[in-house]
Design a protein around this motif. Structure first.
Motif, PDB file in Angstrom:
ATOM      1  N   ASP A  93       0.819  -1.212   0.000  1.00  0.00           N
ATOM      2  CA  ASP A  93       0.000   0.000   0.000  1.00  0.00           C
ATOM      3  C   ASP A  93       0.854   1.264   0.000  1.00  0.00           C
ATOM      4  OD1 ASP A  93       1.020  -0.407   2.498  1.00  0.00           O
ATOM      5  OD2 ASP A  93      -0.844   0.005   3.584  1.00  0.00           O
ATOM      6  N   GLY A  94       2.151   1.102  -0.259  1.00  0.00           N
ATOM      7  CA  GLY A  94       3.062   2.239  -0.281  1.00  0.00           C
ATOM      8  C   GLY A  94       3.257   2.789  -1.684  1.00  0.00           C
ATOM      9  N   ARG A  95       4.442   3.331  -1.916  1.00  0.00           N
ATOM     10  CA  ARG A  95       4.772   3.953  -3.202  1.00  0.00           C
ATOM     11  C   ARG A  95       4.644   2.943  -4.332  1.00  0.00           C
ATOM     12  NH1 ARG A  95      10.924   5.764  -4.787  1.00  0.00           N
ATOM     13  NH2 ARG A  95      10.623   5.741  -7.057  1.00  0.00           N
ATOM     14  N   THR A  96       4.176   3.386  -5.487  1.00  0.00           N
ATOM     15  CA  THR A  96       4.053   2.507  -6.652  1.00  0.00           C
ATOM     16  C   THR A  96       5.015   2.922  -7.762  1.00  0.00           C
ATOM     17  OG1 THR A  96       2.292   3.847  -7.660  1.00  0.00           O
ATOM     18  CG2 THR A  96       1.617   2.053  -6.166  1.00  0.00           C
ATOM     19  N   ILE A  97       5.266   1.977  -8.666  1.00  0.00           N
ATOM     20  CA  ILE A  97       6.028   2.257  -9.877  1.00  0.00           C
ATOM     21  C   ILE A  97       5.173   1.879 -11.073  1.00  0.00           C
ATOM     22  CG2 ILE A  97       8.276   1.949  -8.798  1.00  0.00           C
ATOM     23  CD1 ILE A  97       8.383  -0.856  -9.985  1.00  0.00           C
ATOM     24  N   ASP A  98       5.534   2.386 -12.240  1.00  0.00           N
ATOM     25  CA  ASP A  98       4.800   2.116 -13.475  1.00  0.00           C
ATOM     26  C   ASP A  98       5.481   0.999 -14.263  1.00  0.00           C
ATOM     27  OD1 ASP A  98       3.016   4.134 -12.890  1.00  0.00           O
ATOM     28  OD2 ASP A  98       4.015   5.628 -14.157  1.00  0.00           O
ATOM     29  N   LEU A  99       4.671   0.030 -14.709  1.00  0.00           N
ATOM     30  CA  LEU A  99       5.165  -1.037 -15.572  1.00  0.00           C
ATOM     31  C   LEU A  99       4.501  -0.908 -16.937  1.00  0.00           C
ATOM     32  CD1 LEU A  99       5.033  -4.108 -13.134  1.00  0.00           C
ATOM     33  CD2 LEU A  99       6.943  -2.550 -13.560  1.00  0.00           C
ATOM     34  N   ALA A 100       5.311  -0.893 -17.986  1.00  0.00           N
ATOM     35  CA  ALA A 100       4.804  -0.742 -19.349  1.00  0.00           C
ATOM     36  C   ALA A 100       4.410  -2.097 -19.920  1.00  0.00           C
ATOM     37  CB  ALA A 100       5.871  -0.103 -20.232  1.00  0.00           C
ATOM     38  N   LEU A 101       3.172  -2.202 -20.416  1.00  0.00           N
ATOM     39  CA  LEU A 101       2.640  -3.441 -21.001  1.00  0.00           C
ATOM     40  C   LEU A 101       2.302  -3.226 -22.468  1.00  0.00           C
ATOM     41  CD1 LEU A 101       2.143  -3.865 -17.881  1.00  0.00           C
ATOM     42  CD2 LEU A 101       0.125  -5.190 -18.531  1.00  0.00           C
ATOM     43  N   ILE A 102       2.334  -4.316 -23.223  1.00  0.00           N
ATOM     44  CA  ILE A 102       1.897  -4.303 -24.614  1.00  0.00           C
ATOM     45  C   ILE A 102       1.050  -5.546 -24.859  1.00  0.00           C
ATOM     46  CG2 ILE A 102       3.965  -5.517 -25.487  1.00  0.00           C
ATOM     47  CD1 ILE A 102       3.767  -3.652 -27.984  1.00  0.00           C
ATOM     48  N   ARG A 103       0.026  -5.400 -25.737  1.00  0.00           N
ATOM     49  CA  ARG A 103      -0.886  -6.520 -25.963  1.00  0.00           C
ATOM     50  C   ARG A 103      -1.448  -6.489 -27.379  1.00  0.00           C
ATOM     51  NH1 ARG A 103      -6.664  -6.783 -22.875  1.00  0.00           N
ATOM     52  NH2 ARG A 103      -7.076  -5.094 -24.360  1.00  0.00           N
ATOM     53  N   ALA A 104      -1.621  -7.680 -27.932  1.00  0.00           N
ATOM     54  CA  ALA A 104      -2.421  -7.857 -29.139  1.00  0.00           C
ATOM     55  C   ALA A 104      -3.515  -8.851 -28.793  1.00  0.00           C
ATOM     56  CB  ALA A 104      -1.582  -8.372 -30.300  1.00  0.00           C
ATOM     57  N   LYS A 105      -4.760  -8.490 -29.025  1.00  0.00           N
ATOM     58  CA  LYS A 105      -5.867  -9.368 -28.661  1.00  0.00           C
ATOM     59  C   LYS A 105      -5.904 -10.625 -29.530  1.00  0.00           C
ATOM     60  CE  LYS A 105      -9.369  -6.454 -26.528  1.00  0.00           C
ATOM     61  NZ  LYS A 105     -10.770  -5.985 -26.647  1.00  0.00           N
ATOM     62  N   ALA A 106      -6.440 -11.690 -28.960  1.00  0.00           N
ATOM     63  CA  ALA A 106      -6.611 -12.945 -29.700  1.00  0.00           C
ATOM     64  C   ALA A 106      -7.428 -12.692 -30.958  1.00  0.00           C
ATOM     65  CB  ALA A 106      -7.306 -13.974 -28.814  1.00  0.00           C
ATOM     66  N   THR A 107      -7.004 -13.304 -32.048  1.00  0.00           N
ATOM     67  CA  THR A 107      -7.679 -13.065 -33.315  1.00  0.00           C
ATOM     68  C   THR A 107      -8.834 -14.015 -33.573  1.00  0.00           C
ATOM     69  OG1 THR A 107      -6.075 -14.488 -34.450  1.00  0.00           O
ATOM     70  CG2 THR A 107      -5.577 -12.131 -34.357  1.00  0.00           C
ATOM     71  N   GLY A 108      -8.901 -15.137 -32.837  1.00  0.00           N
ATOM     72  CA  GLY A 108      -9.966 -16.112 -33.041  1.00  0.00           C
ATOM     73  C   GLY A 108     -11.095 -15.952 -32.034  1.00  0.00           C
ATOM     74  N   ASP A 109     -12.108 -16.767 -32.188  1.00  0.00           N
ATOM     75  CA  ASP A 109     -13.271 -16.684 -31.307  1.00  0.00           C
ATOM     76  C   ASP A 109     -13.108 -17.512 -30.032  1.00  0.00           C
ATOM     77  OD1 ASP A 109     -14.580 -15.057 -33.137  1.00  0.00           O
ATOM     78  OD2 ASP A 109     -15.395 -16.779 -34.225  1.00  0.00           O
ATOM     79  N   ASP A 110     -12.279 -18.541 -30.071  1.00  0.00           N
ATOM     80  CA  ASP A 110     -12.153 -19.467 -28.957  1.00  0.00           C
ATOM     81  C   ASP A 110     -11.001 -19.053 -28.050  1.00  0.00           C
ATOM     82  OD1 ASP A 110     -12.642 -21.604 -27.347  1.00  0.00           O
ATOM     83  OD2 ASP A 110     -11.733 -23.093 -28.668  1.00  0.00           O
ATOM     84  N   ARG A 111     -11.139 -17.896 -27.403  1.00  0.00           N
ATOM     85  CA  ARG A 111     -10.060 -17.315 -26.613  1.00  0.00           C
ATOM     86  C   ARG A 111      -9.853 -18.085 -25.310  1.00  0.00           C
ATOM     87  NH1 ARG A 111      -9.803 -13.841 -22.316  1.00  0.00           N
ATOM     88  NH2 ARG A 111      -8.005 -12.407 -22.196  1.00  0.00           N
ATOM     89  N   ILE A 112      -8.570 -18.360 -24.982  1.00  0.00           N
ATOM     90  CA  ILE A 112      -8.229 -19.034 -23.736  1.00  0.00           C
ATOM     91  C   ILE A 112      -7.983 -18.020 -22.628  1.00  0.00           C
ATOM     92  CG2 ILE A 112      -6.498 -20.485 -22.589  1.00  0.00           C
ATOM     93  CD1 ILE A 112      -6.056 -21.851 -25.304  1.00  0.00           C
ATOM     94  N   GLY A 113      -7.252 -16.961 -22.941  1.00  0.00           N
ATOM     95  CA  GLY A 113      -6.902 -15.947 -21.947  1.00  0.00           C
ATOM     96  C   GLY A 113      -5.685 -15.186 -22.410  1.00  0.00           C
ATOM     97  N   SER A 114      -4.922 -14.651 -21.467  1.00  0.00           N
ATOM     98  CA  SER A 114      -3.685 -13.939 -21.777  1.00  0.00           C
ATOM     99  C   SER A 114      -2.517 -14.904 -21.732  1.00  0.00           C
ATOM    100  CB  SER A 114      -3.450 -12.816 -20.758  1.00  0.00           C
ATOM    101  OG  SER A 114      -4.549 -11.944 -20.665  1.00  0.00           O
ATOM    102  N   LEU A 115      -1.539 -14.679 -22.602  1.00  0.00           N
ATOM    103  CA  LEU A 115      -0.291 -15.441 -22.582  1.00  0.00           C
ATOM    104  C   LEU A 115       0.837 -14.438 -22.389  1.00  0.00           C
ATOM    105  CD1 LEU A 115       1.225 -18.126 -22.867  1.00  0.00           C
ATOM    106  CD2 LEU A 115       1.248 -17.781 -25.349  1.00  0.00           C
TER     107      LEU A 115
END
Length: 515
Positions: A93-115
């Protein structure tokens, strides 16, 4: 001084795609392209302290990725965001830092989750590398959101910079295999100055960029991304990170791939010796492929390095090819068998007195561009590994190791032997452990992929990781290949087994071999 751990084959190509990360505004975000995690009422597994809802329920504002200076943005399918994480996980609950993320969404319909992907190092930028690597992971991108990040202290995640470009170039003249008392003094003076530069630049962050800190960041990502389990693809150092994560959060392990497996039972000196063995093995295989023979070819390279040590070769402009740069230039093509002809050309040029080709290879590895600007991957690598490693061999202890290292590798042994004492010499922050804890009883099956010809993470580490993860957890897949890592390197057998595991949950038979 460079400890050759990071996944350089990817880093060099990814430099062409280096991107910054911006959360963007809501106007930039795609419709519905916000991610929020579950409630924070329960404590995160592996942590005795409940996490505040300000962390676990934060909403990620996915916006367009901004290009880094001189580099293009990664393309419209990619979105970037910023995740808040505690600076000190003991005080969430103290000081925070920033983490940079990048993502490309799943292209199909049968998505499992994030990898989640970590490309090694420590110190490699996931934000820069993920768009480049996605071509190898195109099948996985149909059912997974492909996600990576710059770990704390790396790139856009409050990345560390310990030296200016001018100071980095000046340090290239330091002899990394000192032969005289004066060279030895200069070597360790330079090592200590590097640590002071990191401390001056980063201060308190230096004590909070460990592998354990990053593993906890991963589980926060899981929650914020809305995933019940963590699905993860770790390469090189990323395998150590994956093992630490599995130890801390065994119940949260989904489908984990560890490719180019680090030996978790080796301390800093052990890793250096492993790499001396791995790179010499790769060099021997390269020399045999040229018809020169491993022994004769090694002797010729050792003689060349001695001449360069005494009289650096002309390189490009006013720069000289020093022994340090020559060794780095030889290392670089060993990460990929496809680069072996480049090594042949560079060595032949050096024998003629032209150091420009080896210098170009070293610059590629060191992320130096044509204008003389250097990347900071090796800065982050050193800060993270010195925080992880408790062992700090003395100068005398390193000298006692030299004969053994030289026997293991006449080419790379002297450099890596001295490195055992020089890497974290007079470091301003204490190390955390002798070796990482990766035992993960009760975790779902974790697939380890080992390459018998891997120079940076020798194949022996695969069995050691399997043993330490614990009975019934690790499943090993062996590729009898060359170069660093295995997936996406031309083996249909490896790629099919990995894809079946990640996409369908099909665990291959333990001990399967792909030739």
């Amino acid at each position: 001084m460079t400890r050759f751990v990071r996944w350089a084959a990817g880093a060099a190509a990814a430099a062409l795609l280096a991107t910054g990360c911006s959360g963007g505004s809501s106007d930039d975000a795609e419709a519905g392209d916000r991610t929020s995690g579950p409630s924070s009422s329960a404590a995160s597994a592996g942590s005795a302290t409940p996490l505040p809802s300000s962390l676990t329920s934060q909403k990620l504002d996915w916006g367009r990725c901004k290009a880094a200076a001189g580099s293009p943005a990664p393309g419209d399918k990619w979105r970037c965001a910023t995740l808040k994480a505690p600076l000190n996980w003991a005080k969430p609950d103290g000081r925070t830092i920033d983490l940079a993320l990048i993502r490309a969404k799943a292209t199909g319909d049968d998505r499992i989750g994030s990898l989640l992907f970590n490309f090694g190092g420590p110190g490699s930028s996931g934000v820069s590398t993920m768009p480049w690597y996605a071509t190898s992971a195109s099948e996985l991108g149909k059912r997974y959101d492909l996600v990576s990040w710059d770990p704390r202290g790396v790139g856009s995640s409050e990345g560390v910079r310990c030296r200016s470009d001018k100071e980095i170039q000046a340090s290239e003249s330091v002899d990394i295999t000192p032969d005289t008392p004066a060279e030895e003094t200069a070597y360790f003076r330079d090592a200590a100055a590097f640590g002071r530069g990191c401390q001056k630049s980063q201060g308190t962050l230096m004590a909070h960029v460990s592998t354990t800190d990053t593993a906890r960041d991963m589980d926060l990502m899981r929650q914020v991304l809305g995933d019940t389990k963590t699905h993860y693809f770790g390469i090189s150092y990323g395998t150590e990170l994956g093992g630490v994560y599995a130890h801390l959060f065994p119940g949260n392990v989904g489908r984990l791939i560890l490719d180019a497996v680090v030996d978790p039972g080796a301390d800093g000196a052990g890793h250096a010796e492993n790499q001396a063995r791995g790179f010499q093995r790769a060099l021997d295989n390269y020399l045999e492929s040229t018809g020169r023979g491993a022994d004769a070819g090694t002797r010729k390279i050792v003689d060349l390095l001695k001449r360069i040590d005494a009289n650096p070769l002309p390189g490009s402009s006013e720069r000289k090819l020093t022994e340090t740069l020559a060794l780095t230039g030889i290392i670089r093509p060993l990460y990929s068998e496809a680069s072996w002809p480049t090594l042949t050309s560079a060595l032949e040029a050096a024998e003629r007195g032209d150091g420009s080709e080896l210098l170009a290879l070293a610059d590629d590895y060191n992320e130096r561009d044509a204008s003389g600007r250097y990347g900071t991957g090796t800065h982050a690598q050193r800060v993270i590994s010195c925080l992880d490693d408790k062992q700090r061999p003395t100068v005398e202890e390193a000298k006692k190791l030299l004969p053994r290292f030289e026997k293991v590798s006449p080419v790379f042994g002297p450099m890596l032997g001295w490195d055992t004492a020089g890497w974290c010499h007079d470091w301003p922050v204490a190390g955390q452990y002798d070796t990482p804890e990766v035992s993960a009883p009760g975790a779902a099956p974790i697939l380890l992929v080992g390459n018998t010809g891997d120079p940076a993470t020798p194949y022996e580490g695969t069995k050691r990781m399997a043993d330490e993860l614990g009975k019934g957890v690790a499943v090993t897949l062996t590729w009898e290949g060359e170069g660093h890592s295995a997936y996406g390197k031309g083996s249909d057998c490896v790629d099919s087994a990995v894809n079946a595991y990640l996409l369908r949950g099909t665990v291959p038979k333990d001990g399967k071999v792909c030739s």
